[in-house]
Design an enzyme around this catalytic site. Structure first.
Site, PDB file in Angstrom:
ATOM      1  CD  GLN A 129      53.034  10.235 -22.126  1.00 44.52           C
ATOM      2  OE1 GLN A 129      52.021  10.848 -21.808  1.00 44.52           O
ATOM      3  NE2 GLN A 129      53.489   9.203 -21.453  1.00 44.52           N
ATOM      4  N   GLY A 130      53.903  10.122 -26.736  1.00 43.09           N
ATOM      5  CA  GLY A 130      53.399   9.003 -27.532  1.00 43.09           C
ATOM      6  C   GLY A 130      53.780   7.683 -26.895  1.00 43.09           C
ATOM      7  CB  SER A 132      48.521   4.854 -24.768  1.00 39.45           C
ATOM      8  OG  SER A 132      48.660   4.941 -23.381  1.00 39.45           O
ATOM      9  CB  SER A 164      46.715  15.922 -24.102  1.00 39.35           C
ATOM     10  OG  SER A 164      47.608  15.478 -23.131  1.00 39.35           O
ATOM     11  CD  GLU A 247      51.722  10.734 -16.353  1.00 41.98           C
ATOM     12  OE1 GLU A 247      52.111   9.543 -16.296  1.00 41.98           O
ATOM     13  OE2 GLU A 247      50.796  11.108 -17.072  1.00 41.98           O
ATOM     14  CD  GLU A 379      40.234  -1.595 -12.504  1.00 42.68           C
ATOM     15  OE1 GLU A 379      40.827  -0.705 -13.156  1.00 42.68           O
ATOM     16  OE2 GLU A 379      39.036  -1.494 -12.161  1.00 42.68           O
TER      17      GLU A 379
END
Lengths: 396, 372
Positions: A129-130, A132, A164, A247, A379
């Site tokens: 996964q790309g 962030s 990952s 997810e 948060e």
């Protein structure tokens, strides 16, 4: 209300348990056991995934025309629980199964479904996964990786982080900015990037445990054919929300089962560790904290069941499911710290014969600090509860 | 596996919320609490809704529902801070009367308010030893001794009394209008649910259960009370959170609603997470206790421990978010806070309940991993 499995669910659970008992390797990744590494590990996991699939346990809820089994959601839930409890190896591409696959099923073209879904189930193709980026963490919509249209290709340039399974991956689900002039949520496009394409470079990112579970991806003029867009160009944000929803739903159950395993290990540790002449399990403070963690674990289990019961009866998950990751992160952090405290001075040892379980808890405790950051910081999760569920005024 | 609320449960919840909103608005509850307390005769109106007999069999005049439905009501009664004797008459007492159908009928019809007297001066539920003795004194057979922390005692017509007899522990149904009986009010912080001490000097009672039957029955009553109080706590906490959210959306300081400040919103999000965690445990405990499943003791203990803590903390957060007004007697918040604290202290503080859970996890034979 019925807490028990239906007859059909019970039969599925029994079949799965029996199959795992007969087929899963013993002591997989247990502390002290021999551990496969590198290419050998990958080859084993691919073969294992193919067998899991052939036996009828992977792609349970996916449509049969794409290789799935058309089974109810409750079977998938049982699969996640039993896999976690048995300690069997996971499927080789959790991102393919839990994120890329469901996203392609929801938003993909017929050609994409035909091309990509089955090799995910069989473990032949691995996904990463790309999303962030170094400058786009909690504020994902501020991402800067560019996708410029050039004929029938997008040319992708930028940097992704916290990815990952990247080294092994064949494909990456990647979010990039295709229209810098558009408002920030509207200019994004969701792409399938082939990881072997020229211009893709992967570098491991060493984390505080010393392991490198995650990677950085550098993209330099990577050419991606336009047929690799999932959803419409410029509508990548909504597609990404789908990915994140899946997810979260999968993760909620997997994390709860992992906490269950960790708690039973902690109970073993407390029963077998002697401190100041008695079992750690006889210390009233330790006892209180273990019982409290057990209570939270049960709350997570039944919160998952509530959310899934709502999903099965209405098609939408209940809002209570949104607390699971928040509550879990805190519980796992407390649990692993308690293990170190039970170890006493051995908490300082990272491994070797004098360490407790070869330093397992030291790694788990350090790893747990990521729990309240990855997949939505605590948060951000609280603010989502505050604004979307409690309808408090927006804070920004 | 299905934990969703059934259509019957939702109907019951709506009926209860409607009735309580109309008949027990918080202003009326406050005046009952600051006055003489719940009016014994008002119980008839509540029983007429079928609530007193909600889980009693239909041939006894009951509604034939179960403990899961009692807990649905429990949450609504908690939300409203209902000041009447539902906990005592229905949750703590009715199942002990099964062998006395005439008493069940009185209770179900709302004619009789009943409570359970089984705690000593320490307020801790004893496993086998009770503060009251059954036997002979001054050559007169009867029940002798005192019971403490008896909820709704001032309202009650009947008490189920746990006592040590010559043949071991037993439960007796005791009418409270005997001249061998006296009662004393114990002033409570939460005046919506009052406590008393009961003194018996040779009172006569009807035997309900003896020996191990009585012990098992008491354990069941305890688990019922724990799960029900957990449901009440969820109701109390939900209402306290709603009040905090309403206030945070409308109260402005520094030119914006205070709910836009993350120090406020994040605290209320944590309250939501705690309440939903507690609500999940209540569903589990309610279903387990209803089925008298082996895990019901642990499930009920876990639910009461977590839910009462969630309720107390939510009330504290709510008072904080309300600022000065939340600290006044005039504002109703303190009443929710006091009920939450009552629930926390009755039948075991959270740490005492966790000690019971810990024993089941850590003291069993062998090293089998616990997994339920």
């Amino acid at each position: 209300m019925d807490l028990r499995d239906s007859p059909d669910e019970a039969a599925f659970r029994a079949r799965l348990r029996e199959w795992l008992a007969a087929n899963a390797p013993a002591h997989w990744d247990q502390p002290g056991a021999e551990r496969l590494e590198g290419a050998e590990r990958l080859a084993f996991l691919r073969e294992w995934s193919a067998r899991l699939y052939a036996a009828g346990f992977v792609g349970l809820t996916w449509p049969s025309e794409y290789g799935g089994y058309d089974a109810p959601l409750s079977h998938h839930l049982i699969f996640l629980e039993e896999m976690g409890r048995s300690g069997a190896p996971e499927h080789v591409t959790p991102i393919g199964l839990g994120m890329a696959g469901p996203t392609i099923l929801s938003h993909g073209t017929e050609a994409q479904k035909a091309r990509y879904l089955r090799p995910i189930l069989t473990g032949e193709e691995i996904w990463c996964q790309g999303f962030s980026e170094p400058e786009a963490g909690s504020d994902l919509a501020s991402l800067r990786t560019r996708a410029e249209l050039d004929g029938d290709h997008y040319v992708v340039t930028g940097q992704k982080v916290w990815s990952s399974f990247t080294h092994e991956a064949d494909f990456c689900i990647l979010l990039a900015r295709s229209d810098p002039a558009a408002p920030r949520h509207s200019g994004l496009t969701y792409l399938i990037v082939p990881m072997r394409a020229p211009g893709v470079e992967v570098r491991p990112l060493r984390q505080i445990t010393g392991d490198a579970e995650f990677n950085e991806i550098f993209l330099d003029g990577v050419r991606v054919p336009v047929e690799n867009v999932i959803g419409r160009p410029g509508e990548g944000w909504n597609v990404a929300i789908t990915t994140l929803m899946y997810e979260r739903a999968n993760l909620a159950v997997m994390l709860t089962v992992r906490l269950e395993i960790a708690l039973s290990r902690l109970v073993d540790l407390a029963r077998t560790t002697r401190r100041r002449g008695r079992r750690a399990a006889d210390d009233p403070l330790v006892r209180d904290r273990i019982a409290e963690l057990w209570t939270v674990l049960q709350a997570l289990r039944f919160t998952n069941y509530r959310a899934l019961s709502t999903l099965m009866s209405t098609g939408m998950p209940g809002p209570e499911g949104s607390i699971v990751k928040l509550v879990w992160a805190d519980a796992n952090q407390r649990l692993t710290k308690l293990a170190l405290e039970i170890e006493g001075p051995s908490a300082m040892l990272s491994g070797g014969e004098h360490a407790v379980q070869d330093g397992l808890w030291q790694r788990l405790q350090l790893r747990s600090r990521g729990n309240s950051i990855e997949g939505g910081t605590s948060e951000i999760l609280r603010q989502i509860v505050a604004e979307r569920i409690l309808a408090l005024p927006r804070s920004r | 596996m299905d934990l969703s609320e059934t259509a019957e449960e939702s109907m019951l919840r709506e009926q209860a919320r409607e009735f309580l909103r109309a008949r027990y608005p918080i202003q009326r509850v406050a005046s009952i609490a600051d006055g003489a307390g719940f009016d014994r005769h008002a119980w008839q109106e509540v029983a007429a809704l079928g609530w007193a007999g909600i889980s009693a069999p239909e041939d006894a005049g009951g509604a034939g529902l179960g403990f899961v439905e009692e807990c649905v009501l429990g949450e609504e009664l908690g939300r409203a801070l209902f000041p009447g004797p539902f906990l005592t008459t229905v949750v703590l007492t009715l199942p002990a009367l099964t062998g006395a159908p005439d008493l069940v009928k009185e209770v179900v019809a709302g004619e009789t308010v009943a409570t359970l007297a089984w705690l000593g001066p320490s307020g801790e539920p004893g496993a086998t030893r009770f503060p009251i003795g059954a036997g002979l004194a001054q050559d007169r057979p009867g029940l002798y001794g005192s019971a403490w922390f008896v909820p709704d005692l001032a309202l009650a017509d009947l008490a189920v009394v746990a006592a040590e007899g010559p043949a071991g522990p037993g439960l007796w149904a005791v009418r409270l209008d005997q001249d061998t009986i006296s009662r004393q009010d114990l002033p409570t912080v939460d005046t919506t649910r009052r406590l008393g001490a009961l003194f018996l000097e040779g009172a006569l009672g009807r035997a309900l259960a003896q020996g191990s039957d009585a012990e098992r029955l008491l354990e069941h009553l305890r688990d019922r009370a724990l799960a029900f109080l957990a449901a009440e706590a969820v109701g109390v906490a939900s209402r306290a959170l709603e009040m905090a959210v309403e206030h945070a959306r409308t109260r402005e300081q520094f030119g914006r609603p205070i709910g836009a400040f993350q120090a406020v919103s994040q605290s209320l999000a944590d309250a939501y997470a705690e309440i939903e965690s507690a609500r999940s445990l209540v569903r589990w405990a309610a279903a387990s206790v209803a089925a008298r499943a082996p895990e019901s003791a642990r499930a009920a203990a876990a639910a009461k421990a977590l839910a009462s803590e969630a309720a107390v903390r939510t009330c504290e957060r709510s008072i904080q978010v309300h600022g000065g007004i939340g600290f006044t007697w005039e504002h109703p918040l303190h009443r929710y806070y006091k009920r939450a604290q009552w629930i926390q202290a009755f039948l075991g503080w959270p740490a005492e309940l966790r000690a019971r859970i810990a024993a089941s996890l850590l003291d069993g034979p062998g090293d089998e991993n616990e997994r339920v």
